[in-house]
Motif scaffolding. Structure first.
Motif, PDB file in Angstrom:
ATOM      1  N   LYS A 262       0.857  -1.184   0.000  1.00 11.76           N
ATOM      2  CA  LYS A 262       0.000   0.000   0.000  1.00 11.76           C
ATOM      3  C   LYS A 262       0.894   1.234   0.000  1.00 11.76           C
ATOM      4  CE  LYS A 262      -3.856   0.246   2.407  1.00 11.76           C
ATOM      5  NZ  LYS A 262      -4.841   0.394   3.514  1.00 11.76           N
ATOM      6  N   GLY A 263       0.853   1.954  -1.104  1.00 17.08           N
ATOM      7  CA  GLY A 263       1.621   3.195  -1.191  1.00 17.08           C
ATOM      8  C   GLY A 263       0.709   4.373  -0.940  1.00 17.08           C
ATOM      9  N   CYS A 264      -0.058   4.748  -1.955  1.00 18.76           N
ATOM     10  CA  CYS A 264      -0.913   5.939  -1.866  1.00 18.76           C
ATOM     11  C   CYS A 264      -2.331   5.607  -1.445  1.00 18.76           C
ATOM     12  CB  CYS A 264      -0.932   6.624  -3.226  1.00 18.76           C
ATOM     13  SG  CYS A 264      -1.667   5.585  -4.531  1.00 18.76           S
TER      14      CYS A 264
ATOM     15  N   CYS B 114       0.157   5.218  -7.417  1.00 18.22           N
ATOM     16  CA  CYS B 114       1.562   4.794  -7.332  1.00 18.22           C
ATOM     17  C   CYS B 114       1.853   3.428  -7.935  1.00 18.22           C
ATOM     18  CB  CYS B 114       2.025   4.817  -5.873  1.00 18.22           C
ATOM     19  SG  CYS B 114       1.364   3.463  -4.878  1.00 18.22           S
ATOM     20  N   GLY B 115       0.857   2.558  -8.016  1.00 11.32           N
ATOM     21  CA  GLY B 115       1.058   1.238  -8.609  1.00 11.32           C
ATOM     22  C   GLY B 115       1.657   0.201  -7.676  1.00 11.32           C
ATOM     23  N   ALA B 116       1.945   0.574  -6.429  1.00 11.17           N
ATOM     24  CA  ALA B 116       2.559  -0.390  -5.496  1.00 11.17           C
ATOM     25  C   ALA B 116       1.633  -1.572  -5.216  1.00 11.17           C
ATOM     26  CB  ALA B 116       2.924   0.307  -4.190  1.00 11.17           C
ATOM     27  N   CYS B 117       0.337  -1.368  -5.399  1.00 13.01           N
ATOM     28  CA  CYS B 117      -0.659  -2.390  -5.054  1.00 13.01           C
ATOM     29  C   CYS B 117      -1.071  -3.227  -6.254  1.00 13.01           C
ATOM     30  CB  CYS B 117      -1.889  -1.709  -4.469  1.00 13.01           C
ATOM     31  SG  CYS B 117      -2.719  -0.684  -5.709  1.00 13.01           S
ATOM     32  N   THR B 118      -0.324  -3.144  -7.355  1.00 14.48           N
ATOM     33  CA  THR B 118      -0.738  -3.829  -8.590  1.00 14.48           C
ATOM     34  C   THR B 118      -0.771  -5.346  -8.417  1.00 14.48           C
ATOM     35  OG1 THR B 118       0.288  -2.071  -9.883  1.00 14.48           O
ATOM     36  CG2 THR B 118      -0.238  -4.118 -11.049  1.00 14.48           C
ATOM     37  N   VAL B 119      -1.893  -5.937  -8.815  1.00 13.84           N
ATOM     38  CA  VAL B 119      -2.028  -7.395  -8.860  1.00 13.84           C
ATOM     39  C   VAL B 119      -2.647  -7.749 -10.214  1.00 13.84           C
ATOM     40  CG1 VAL B 119      -2.310  -7.634  -6.354  1.00 13.84           C
ATOM     41  CG2 VAL B 119      -4.340  -7.412  -7.820  1.00 13.84           C
ATOM     42  N   LEU B 120      -2.695  -9.028 -10.500  1.00 15.10           N
ATOM     43  CA  LEU B 120      -3.305  -9.499 -11.747  1.00 15.10           C
ATOM     44  C   LEU B 120      -4.659 -10.113 -11.434  1.00 15.10           C
ATOM     45  CD1 LEU B 120      -0.100 -11.213 -13.138  1.00 15.10           C
ATOM     46  CD2 LEU B 120      -1.059  -9.038 -13.900  1.00 15.10           C
TER      47      LEU B 120
ATOM     48  N   SER C 105      -5.100  -2.713  -6.843  1.00 17.58           N
ATOM     49  CA  SER C 105      -6.006  -3.394  -5.916  1.00 17.58           C
ATOM     50  C   SER C 105      -6.572  -2.450  -4.870  1.00 17.58           C
ATOM     51  CB  SER C 105      -5.301  -4.575  -5.246  1.00 17.58           C
ATOM     52  OG  SER C 105      -4.164  -4.160  -4.513  1.00 17.58           O
ATOM     53  N   CYS C 106      -5.983  -1.262  -4.703  1.00 18.21           N
ATOM     54  CA  CYS C 106      -6.530  -0.300  -3.741  1.00 18.21           C
ATOM     55  C   CYS C 106      -7.817   0.327  -4.254  1.00 18.21           C
ATOM     56  CB  CYS C 106      -5.508   0.791  -3.402  1.00 18.21           C
ATOM     57  SG  CYS C 106      -5.130   1.913  -4.778  1.00 18.21           S
ATOM     58  N   LEU C 107      -8.054   0.250  -5.556  1.00 21.63           N
ATOM     59  CA  LEU C 107      -9.233   0.885  -6.154  1.00 21.63           C
ATOM     60  C   LEU C 107     -10.343  -0.121  -6.436  1.00 21.63           C
ATOM     61  CD1 LEU C 107      -7.684   3.414  -8.715  1.00 21.63           C
ATOM     62  CD2 LEU C 107      -8.430   3.807  -6.360  1.00 21.63           C
ATOM     63  N   SER C 108     -10.232  -1.314  -5.899  1.00 17.85           N
ATOM     64  CA  SER C 108     -11.191  -2.361  -6.209  1.00 17.85           C
ATOM     65  C   SER C 108     -11.668  -3.006  -4.914  1.00 17.85           C
ATOM     66  CB  SER C 108     -10.510  -3.401  -7.104  1.00 17.85           C
ATOM     67  OG  SER C 108     -11.435  -4.287  -7.642  1.00 17.85           O
ATOM     68  N   LEU C 109     -12.950  -3.328  -4.852  1.00 21.92           N
ATOM     69  CA  LEU C 109     -13.471  -4.008  -3.676  1.00 21.92           C
ATOM     70  C   LEU C 109     -13.282  -5.517  -3.821  1.00 21.92           C
ATOM     71  CD1 LEU C 109     -16.802  -2.016  -3.227  1.00 21.92           C
ATOM     72  CD2 LEU C 109     -14.688  -1.772  -1.893  1.00 21.92           C
ATOM     73  N   ALA C 110     -12.968  -6.154  -2.712  1.00 22.06           N
ATOM     74  CA  ALA C 110     -12.736  -7.611  -2.750  1.00 22.06           C
ATOM     75  C   ALA C 110     -13.965  -8.344  -3.281  1.00 22.06           C
ATOM     76  CB  ALA C 110     -12.354  -8.117  -1.365  1.00 22.06           C
ATOM     77  N   ILE C 111     -15.146  -7.887  -2.887  1.00 21.48           N
ATOM     78  CA  ILE C 111     -16.362  -8.625  -3.274  1.00 21.48           C
ATOM     79  C   ILE C 111     -16.655  -8.522  -4.769  1.00 21.48           C
ATOM     80  CG2 ILE C 111     -17.469  -8.498  -1.020  1.00 21.48           C
ATOM     81  CD1 ILE C 111     -19.209  -6.221  -2.205  1.00 21.48           C
TER      82      ILE C 111
ATOM     83  N   ILE D  45       5.304   3.924  -9.748  1.00 18.80           N
ATOM     84  CA  ILE D  45       6.236   4.913  -9.217  1.00 18.80           C
ATOM     85  C   ILE D  45       7.265   4.234  -8.314  1.00 18.80           C
ATOM     86  CG2 ILE D  45       6.422   7.075  -7.916  1.00 18.80           C
ATOM     87  CD1 ILE D  45       4.750   7.197 -10.546  1.00 18.80           C
ATOM     88  N   CYS D  46       8.517   4.653  -8.430  1.00 20.54           N
ATOM     89  CA  CYS D  46       9.586   4.167  -7.544  1.00 20.54           C
ATOM     90  C   CYS D  46      10.193   5.380  -6.849  1.00 20.54           C
ATOM     91  CB  CYS D  46      10.652   3.425  -8.352  1.00 20.54           C
ATOM     92  SG  CYS D  46      12.073   2.937  -7.349  1.00 20.54           S
ATOM     93  N   ARG D  47       9.927   5.486  -5.564  1.00 18.69           N
ATOM     94  CA  ARG D  47      10.409   6.669  -4.840  1.00 18.69           C
ATOM     95  C   ARG D  47      11.930   6.639  -4.693  1.00 18.69           C
ATOM     96  NH1 ARG D  47       7.839   5.040   1.041  1.00 18.69           N
ATOM     97  NH2 ARG D  47       8.803   3.017   1.142  1.00 18.69           N
ATOM     98  N   CYS D  48      12.545   5.452  -4.837  1.00 28.42           N
ATOM     99  CA  CYS D  48      14.006   5.379  -4.785  1.00 28.42           C
ATOM    100  C   CYS D  48      14.637   5.795  -6.111  1.00 28.42           C
ATOM    101  CB  CYS D  48      14.460   3.962  -4.452  1.00 28.42           C
ATOM    102  SG  CYS D  48      13.911   3.367  -2.859  1.00 28.42           S
TER     103      CYS D  48
END
Ligand code: FES
Ligand code: FES
Length: 163
Positions: A32-34, A39-45, A53-59, A142-145
């Motif tokens: 979980k980034g933003c 930020c894309g840190a939560c990307t899943v397939l 995945s932060c923008l989607s409900l599990a159900i 995004i890569c903050r490093c």
């Protein structure tokens, strides 16, 4: 299904897919980034397509096959892209890395399906997963490093477009 295992839905229908993975299933590879789709840190397939995945409900994912970084490779059997990230030192803190890897796998699926990007010059089949194509398609991660150059080298190596 999450990484090939059937999972019960969370009791609270407001639970995001990201929180479901991390807090309920203890699949903490997904980061979980933003928490707001930037930020894309939560990307899943999901069925092979990358999502935040932060923008989607599990159900919303009844019947879907969700794949997290834990489902792509393991410590004893790394995904080839994970090996490429190690080879090219494609990270610093590593926080963005699971999202980068899931996103790159999803981006390659897009190319294989012939989905054009902003830099696609010709709609030919099969579409070619070039370095510039993947660079454009990875722009949402995004890569903050600032490990971008090595991330790019790792992905280019994976797709066979190494310099
Ligand atoms: S945590 Fe989902 S896009 Fe940043
Ligand atoms: S390696 Fe630190 S945020 Fe990308």
């Amino acid at each position: 299904m999450v990484n090939g295992v059937r999972r019960p839905f969370p009791a609270d229908p407001r639970t995001s897919l990201l929180d479901f993975l991390r807090e309920h299933l203890n699949l903490t590879g997904t980061k979980k980034g933003c928490d707001q789709g930037q930020c894309g840190a939560c990307t899943v397939l999901v069925n092979g397509t990358r999502i935040n995945s932060c923008l989607s409900l599990a159900i919303m994912h009844d019947g879907d096959e969700v794949t997290t970084v834990e489902g792509l490779g393991s410590a004893s059997a790394l995904h080839p892209l994970q090996r490429a990230f190690i080879k090219h030192d494609g990270f610093q803190c590593g926080y963005c890395t699971p999202g980068q890897i899931c996103s790159a796998v999803g981006a390659l699926h897009e190319v294989e399906r012939g989905v054009p990007s902003h830099v696609t010059e010709e709609l030919v089949e099969p579409m070619h997963a070039s370095r510039s194509e993947m660079r454009e398609r990875m722009s949402g991660n995004i890569c903050r490093c600032g490990a971008y150059s090595n991330i790019q080298e790792a992905i280019a190596d994976y797709i066979g477009d190494a310099a």
